[in-house]
Every structure is written in C-alpha cells, then in structure tokens.
Design an enzyme around this catalytic site. Structure first.
Site, PDB file in Angstrom:
ATOM      1  N   GLU A  14     -10.797  -4.661   4.507  1.00  0.00           N
ATOM      2  CA  GLU A  14      -9.883  -5.760   4.225  1.00  0.00           C
ATOM      3  C   GLU A  14      -9.412  -6.419   5.520  1.00  0.00           C
ATOM      4  O   GLU A  14      -9.442  -5.796   6.592  1.00  0.00           O
ATOM      5  CB  GLU A  14      -8.658  -5.213   3.509  1.00  0.00           C
ATOM      6  CG  GLU A  14      -9.013  -4.357   2.326  1.00  0.00           C
ATOM      7  CD  GLU A  14      -8.300  -4.771   1.065  1.00  0.00           C
ATOM      8  OE1 GLU A  14      -7.509  -5.717   1.120  1.00  0.00           O
ATOM      9  OE2 GLU A  14      -8.566  -4.136   0.037  1.00  0.00           O
TER      10      GLU A  14
ATOM     11  N   LYS B  75      -4.179   8.750  -3.030  1.00  0.00           N
ATOM     12  CA  LYS B  75      -5.142   9.383  -3.947  1.00  0.00           C
ATOM     13  C   LYS B  75      -4.992  10.906  -3.954  1.00  0.00           C
ATOM     14  O   LYS B  75      -5.057  11.536  -5.008  1.00  0.00           O
ATOM     15  CB  LYS B  75      -6.563   8.971  -3.561  1.00  0.00           C
ATOM     16  CG  LYS B  75      -6.822   7.474  -3.786  1.00  0.00           C
ATOM     17  CD  LYS B  75      -8.119   7.029  -3.133  1.00  0.00           C
ATOM     18  CE  LYS B  75      -8.393   5.551  -3.335  1.00  0.00           C
ATOM     19  NZ  LYS B  75      -9.477   5.036  -2.470  1.00  0.00           N
TER      20      LYS B  75
ATOM     21  N   GLY C 119     -15.725  -0.857  -6.110  1.00  0.00           N
ATOM     22  CA  GLY C 119     -16.708  -1.842  -6.555  1.00  0.00           C
ATOM     23  C   GLY C 119     -16.459  -2.242  -7.994  1.00  0.00           C
ATOM     24  O   GLY C 119     -15.856  -1.489  -8.768  1.00  0.00           O
TER      25      GLY C 119
HETATM   26  P1  NAP Z   1      -8.233  -8.434  -6.810  1.00  0.00           P
HETATM   27  O1  NAP Z   1      -9.670  -8.707  -6.746  1.00  0.00           O
HETATM   28  O2  NAP Z   1      -7.367  -8.898  -5.720  1.00  0.00           O
HETATM   29  O3  NAP Z   1      -7.692  -9.052  -8.184  1.00  0.00           O
HETATM   30  C1  NAP Z   1      -6.335  -9.119  -8.534  1.00  0.00           C
HETATM   31  C2  NAP Z   1      -6.197  -9.929  -9.815  1.00  0.00           C
HETATM   32  O4  NAP Z   1      -4.852  -9.890 -10.242  1.00  0.00           O
HETATM   33  C3  NAP Z   1      -6.564 -11.406  -9.658  1.00  0.00           C
HETATM   34  O5  NAP Z   1      -7.192 -11.842 -10.841  1.00  0.00           O
HETATM   35  C4  NAP Z   1      -5.219 -12.105  -9.483  1.00  0.00           C
HETATM   36  O6  NAP Z   1      -5.209 -13.416 -10.024  1.00  0.00           O
HETATM   37  C5  NAP Z   1      -4.318 -11.205 -10.305  1.00  0.00           C
HETATM   38  N1  NAP Z   1      -2.972 -11.121  -9.774  1.00  0.00           N
HETATM   39  C6  NAP Z   1      -2.574 -10.528  -8.633  1.00  0.00           C
HETATM   40  N2  NAP Z   1      -1.234 -10.616  -8.487  1.00  0.00           N
HETATM   41  C7  NAP Z   1      -0.787 -11.290  -9.563  1.00  0.00           C
HETATM   42  C8  NAP Z   1       0.485 -11.718  -9.994  1.00  0.00           C
HETATM   43  N3  NAP Z   1       1.571 -11.451  -9.272  1.00  0.00           N
HETATM   44  N4  NAP Z   1       0.577 -12.379 -11.161  1.00  0.00           N
HETATM   45  C9  NAP Z   1      -0.514 -12.660 -11.875  1.00  0.00           C
HETATM   46  N5  NAP Z   1      -1.751 -12.275 -11.540  1.00  0.00           N
HETATM   47  C10 NAP Z   1      -1.892 -11.609 -10.386  1.00  0.00           C
HETATM   48  O7  NAP Z   1      -7.963  -6.856  -6.990  1.00  0.00           O
HETATM   49  P2  NAP Z   1      -9.006  -5.727  -7.399  1.00  0.00           P
HETATM   50  O8  NAP Z   1      -9.851  -5.384  -6.230  1.00  0.00           O
HETATM   51  O9  NAP Z   1      -9.650  -6.073  -8.691  1.00  0.00           O
HETATM   52  O10 NAP Z   1      -8.014  -4.469  -7.587  1.00  0.00           O
HETATM   53  C11 NAP Z   1      -7.171  -4.382  -8.688  1.00  0.00           C
HETATM   54  C12 NAP Z   1      -6.520  -3.002  -8.726  1.00  0.00           C
HETATM   55  O11 NAP Z   1      -7.545  -2.002  -8.833  1.00  0.00           O
HETATM   56  C13 NAP Z   1      -5.718  -2.626  -7.480  1.00  0.00           C
HETATM   57  O12 NAP Z   1      -4.630  -1.830  -7.870  1.00  0.00           O
HETATM   58  C14 NAP Z   1      -6.703  -1.801  -6.661  1.00  0.00           C
HETATM   59  O13 NAP Z   1      -6.070  -0.876  -5.791  1.00  0.00           O
HETATM   60  C15 NAP Z   1      -7.421  -1.059  -7.771  1.00  0.00           C
HETATM   61  N6  NAP Z   1      -8.764  -0.606  -7.411  1.00  0.00           N
HETATM   62  C16 NAP Z   1      -9.655  -1.496  -6.926  1.00  0.00           C
HETATM   63  C17 NAP Z   1     -10.939  -1.064  -6.599  1.00  0.00           C
HETATM   64  C18 NAP Z   1     -11.974  -2.019  -6.108  1.00  0.00           C
HETATM   65  O14 NAP Z   1     -13.113  -1.615  -5.918  1.00  0.00           O
HETATM   66  N7  NAP Z   1     -11.665  -3.291  -5.908  1.00  0.00           N
HETATM   67  C19 NAP Z   1     -11.279   0.288  -6.789  1.00  0.00           C
HETATM   68  C20 NAP Z   1     -10.326   1.163  -7.304  1.00  0.00           C
HETATM   69  C21 NAP Z   1      -9.074   0.707  -7.619  1.00  0.00           C
HETATM   70  P3  NAP Z   1      -6.155 -14.599  -9.470  1.00  0.00           P
HETATM   71  O15 NAP Z   1      -7.550 -14.206  -9.888  1.00  0.00           O
HETATM   72  O16 NAP Z   1      -5.705 -15.819 -10.139  1.00  0.00           O
HETATM   73  O17 NAP Z   1      -5.974 -14.600  -7.977  1.00  0.00           O
HETATM   74  N1  HSE Z   2      -9.858   0.595  -0.240  1.00  0.00           N
HETATM   75  C1  HSE Z   2     -10.470   1.624  -1.024  1.00  0.00           C
HETATM   76  C2  HSE Z   2     -11.552   2.315  -0.206  1.00  0.00           C
HETATM   77  C3  HSE Z   2     -11.107   1.088  -2.289  1.00  0.00           C
HETATM   78  O1  HSE Z   2     -11.926   1.855   0.891  1.00  0.00           O
HETATM   79  O2  HSE Z   2     -12.033   3.343  -0.656  1.00  0.00           O
HETATM   80  C4  HSE Z   2     -10.435   1.378  -3.577  1.00  0.00           C
HETATM   81  O3  HSE Z   2      -9.583   2.447  -3.638  1.00  0.00           O
END
Ligand code: NAP
Ligand code: HSE
Length: 429
Positions: free
Chosen positions: A191, A206, A303
């Site tokens: 990030e 975690k 992912g």
């Molecule tokens: P992301 O891509 O940043 O997506 C966040 C989504 O939530 C977007 O659609 C955003 O809207 C919406 N959002 C954020 N803040 C908001 C608010 N205040 N009001 C309304 N909508 C809001 O996040 P992500 O990577 O999918 O991750 C989501 C969660 O899963 C997090 O808790 C993360 O730690 C967890 N997670 C992620 C991964 C991964 O691989 N990415 C893995 C494990 C866990 P817009 O689309 O309009 O911007």
């Molecule tokens: N930021 C995390 C990682 C992804 O690098 O493993 C979701 O937990």
C-alpha cells in the site's frame, strides 16, 4: 420457510467485487448447499458514480449505510468496507436490528471483537469473520471446529503477504528493504501507506484473532509484542543464509498450561522448516495441537476471489443457520481467564550480531556474560570487516528464557569492547 436469503453489502472494492462474482456465479451450487437462494439486495459504496469492474443494477447502490442496516428484508450484512469506529457502529446497529454479520475486517475484530460478539450473543445473531485472517485459507474454521477436540499449544504463521513478498525479494536478490518496498508499492503489492504491514500491526491483529479463538481467551492488541521488518537488513539475511536460516515475519501464539505469549517479530527460521519455503505473497500457518501434533495450512492470504471465497463460505454458514433457526448458538465465545506468560517462561533460541573490538580477551569477556546469565551458546561465527576497526561476531544461542537473554543484552551494551549490538532475532529451529 424463507426461501431467499437477502444480503446487504457494505463495500464493493476488491473483496466486495469478489463476493458479488461468487454469489452471482455460483447461484446453483449455493442454493443446493443452503436450500435457499442468496440474493444481494443493497450495496453501500462511497461513490455510486464510480466505474465498477462488474455490471450491477444501479438501483442496488446506496451511499447511505442505513439503507442496508435498516432494511427489514436484509438477513445478512456483509461488511467489506474496512474502517473501525464508523464500521463498528454499523455492525452494532445491524445486530440490534436482528441481522447477522459476515466481515473480513481484522482491525475491527482484533480491536472490538469481544464487544461485537457480545452484542451478537445478546441478539442471538451470528458474526463470522473467516476472511479476516489469511484471506483464502479457512484457518478460523479449522481452529474452532477442526481442532475442537484438541488443545492447541502453538500457532505460528506467515500471515502478512506484503512483508513476506518484501523479505522473499530481499533474500532472492540481496536487495535493501527500502528498494524492495518501493518496487512493491509500484507493482501494487504494498500500500501507499505501508505502516500497518511493514510495522507488523496487520499480522498482530490477525494473531490476536487466532489467539482468542485458539486459546479461548480474549487477546487484546496490547498483549501482542509487535516488531516490524523495517530494520531487517540484507546483511542479516546473508548471515542467516550462511547459518541455514531464512528471515520471515512470524506471528507466534504459544501456550504453556494456562499461560500464553503472543508476538510478531522478524524471526530466523531453519531453512528446512516448511514455513521457510513459503515465498512471495503467500500465507501459511503452522498449528501444533497436543493430540494431533504438527499441522500446516497454506494458501493465498489476500486478493479478490481468494478472500471472497472465505466471505461467501461464511455467508453459507449463516444462511444454513437461518434455515435451521440456530443462529447465535454456534459461535465460540472466549471462556478462559487470560493469563500472560512470564518472560522467564518464554523460551527461544536467539541470533545476535555484534560489532566488537578485535583484540585478545574480547570473546572471553562476552562468553562470560552469557555463562553468568545462564544462556548457552550453540554456535559462533567471527568475520573481519574490511577497512573497519571492528569484527562482526554472530552468535546463536540454545533455547534460553527471554528474561535471561534480556540480561545478556543489557550487560553486552555496557561492555566496553562491544561497539554495537547490530541486530538480534528470535530463532525457530
Ligand atoms: P477496498 O478495495 O478499499 O474497498 C472498500 C469499499 O468500501 C469500496 O467499495 C468503498 O466505496 C467502500 N467504502 C469504504 N469506506 C466507505 C464509507 N465510509 N462509506 C461507504 N462506503 C465505503 O477494500 P478491500 O481491499 O476490498 O478490503 C475490504 C475489507 O476486507 C477490509 O477490512 C480489509 O482489511 C479486508 N480484507 C481485504 C483483503 C484484500 O485482499 N483486499 C484480504 C483480507 C481482508 P467506493 O468503491 O465507492 O470507493
Ligand atoms: N495487507 C494484508 C497482507 C492483506 O499484506 O497480507 C490482507 O490482510
């Protein structure tokens, strides 16, 4: 009986998009598993005009969370928006309105899991959070169900893909931390603000969740010793290799009798250990149970689709509970009093790299300190450094208590022949 389970999504980013793809794409399979259709009714996003990579009926979108939380038809709120305070308020309100929650949010569950689970208990609702640890690996289900007949004594894992990618690259290419971090950011693996990952906090969230589930006691973030990878140097990695070790950011939760110890630290791990071969962004968790012995779980830690797999698996579990009318009865609440291990009982081998004067008697003075503190030395390697007035002294200890090893460090710091304690690592053999 309800033949369509209505889902409200909070968030449609990386994970949310995967959730929609799986629910839409696997309708038939999901229906046969649950005995009901799964339908996504509303989706909260920040910006309803944003371009999306999937086609979704525009009527489903909202920028008002209450449209999801207060909708009486919605049975399950899937929280994949991230964030802490605002998100917690949404979850508590949804639970009070009788909804069930599925979340991927490790920050929230590590910081406020106890309160959220309590609220769920009061309202006879389900809260499931499989995707919060190790993305696509079903580790929480394995711990709470698969190991339910056993007593877990140790969990040790690579549960942050970003840092594993960085350390793997540093090791493969002999590169510096800063250079690899920069490259990882450009490639989208890290990030823009990498603090939570490289500082070890993501892994700490975690392991707090794993510890809570595995040891049945509420582990808070302040119970976890956290050290990130920013000080890991290519020289340390090279020394590790020379001695047969790789450096990994290991999250460790261990239990002795009723006492526990949790840490996230860059650790030297013997290169023959299965965790040492986990490269790139992959995650792996080693779990030791008193009865089962050693087990290991490996897979993608993040992912779109891997993470969505865990989220949708939770949706299926909640939906099955709805069909059976058993919600709120299957969650495993912590039931043991938390007792942290005394440092005298925390045992590990240790790696130490010192810069010391190169003259007669230095080694004797140093080893005298180890002996006085009851820390036994396993191996020693001394190497001259070109154009410098010191030598590098690398030592690996046998298993020693953390408190005894701290005494060694204190006394070495005060020793005139030691110019610098350059680095130290816990060692897992
Ligand atoms: P992301 O891509 O940043 O997506 C966040 C989504 O939530 C977007 O659609 C955003 O809207 C919406 N959002 C954020 N803040 C908001 C608010 N205040 N009001 C309304 N909508 C809001 O996040 P992500 O990577 O999918 O991750 C989501 C969660 O899963 C997090 O808790 C993360 O730690 C967890 N997670 C992620 C991964 C991964 O691989 N990415 C893995 C494990 C866990 P817009 O689309 O309009 O911007
Ligand atoms: N930021 C995390 C990682 C992804 O690098 O493993 C979701 O937990």
């Amino acid at each position: 009986m309800n033949n369509t389970i209505q889902v409200g999504l909070l968030g449609l980013g990386t994970v949310g998009t995967g959730v929609v793809r799986l629910i839409e794409g696997h309708q038939e399979d999901l229906k046969s598993k649950i005995g009901a259709n799964i339908h996504i009714k509303k989706i909260l996003v920040k910006d309803i005009n944003k371009d999306r990579s999937i086609e979704i009926d525009q009527d489903k979108f909202t920028e008002n969370a209450l449209d999801v939380i207060e909708d009486p038809d919605i049975d399950i709120v899937v929280e994949v928006m991230g964030g802490i305070e605002e998100t917690k308020a949404y979850m508590i309100e949804a639970l009070r309105r009788g909804k069930h929650i599925v979340t991927a949010n490790k920050d929230l569950m590590a910081l406020h899991g106890a309160e959220i689970l309590h609220e769920a208990n009061v309202n006879q609702s389900d809260v499931m959070y499989e995707a919060s640890v190790a993305g696509g690996i079903p580790i929480l289900r394995s711990i709470s169900e698969g190991f339910s007949s056993d007593r877990i004594t140790k969990m040790m894992g690579i549960i942050n893909g970003t840092t594993n990618y960085i350390l793997s690259k540093m090791s493969e290419e002999g590169a510096d931390f800063e250079d690899v971090l920069h490259e990882a950011q450009q490639l989208g693996y890290a990030e823009a603000d990498p603090t939570s990952d490289v500082g070890g906090f993501d892994a700490a969230y975690k392991i707090a969740i794993l510890g809570t589930l595995g040891f049945h006691m509420t582990i808070a973030m302040e119970d976890v010793l956290v050290e990130g990878i920013t000080n890991v140097s290519k020289e340390d990695i090279a020394y590790g290799k020379k001695l047969g070790y790789d450096i990994k950011l290991l999250a460790i939760a261990e239990r002795k009798e009723d006492q526990v110890y949790l840490s996230v630290q860059p650790t030297m791990i013997k290169n023959t250990h299965p965790l040492a071969s986990v490269g790139g962004v992959f995650n792996a968790i080693y779990v030791h149970g008193e009865a089962v012995g050693e087990t290991m779980f490996y897979g993608p830690g993040a992912g779109e689709l891997p993470t969505a797999t865990s989220v949708v698996a939770d949706v299926v579990s909640v939906a099955k509970n709805i069909k059976l009318n058993v919600n709120g009865r299957t969650s495993s609440m912590p039931y043991k009093e938390k007792k942290m291990m005394d440092e005298q009982d925390v045992m590990s081998k240790n790696f130490l790299l010192l810069h010391v004067q190169d003259k007669a008697g230095v080694l004797a003075k140093i080893t005298e300190i180890f002996a006085a503190c009851h820390v036994s030395i396993e191996s020693v390697l001394q190497q001259p450094v070109e154009d410098h007035d010191f030598v590098e002294l690398v030592m690996i200890t046998h298993e020693a208590s953390k408190s005894n090893f701290k005494q060694v460090l204190g006394q070495l710091e005060a020793l005139d022949v030691v110019q610098q304690i350059r680095s130290m690592y816990r060692v897992e053999a």
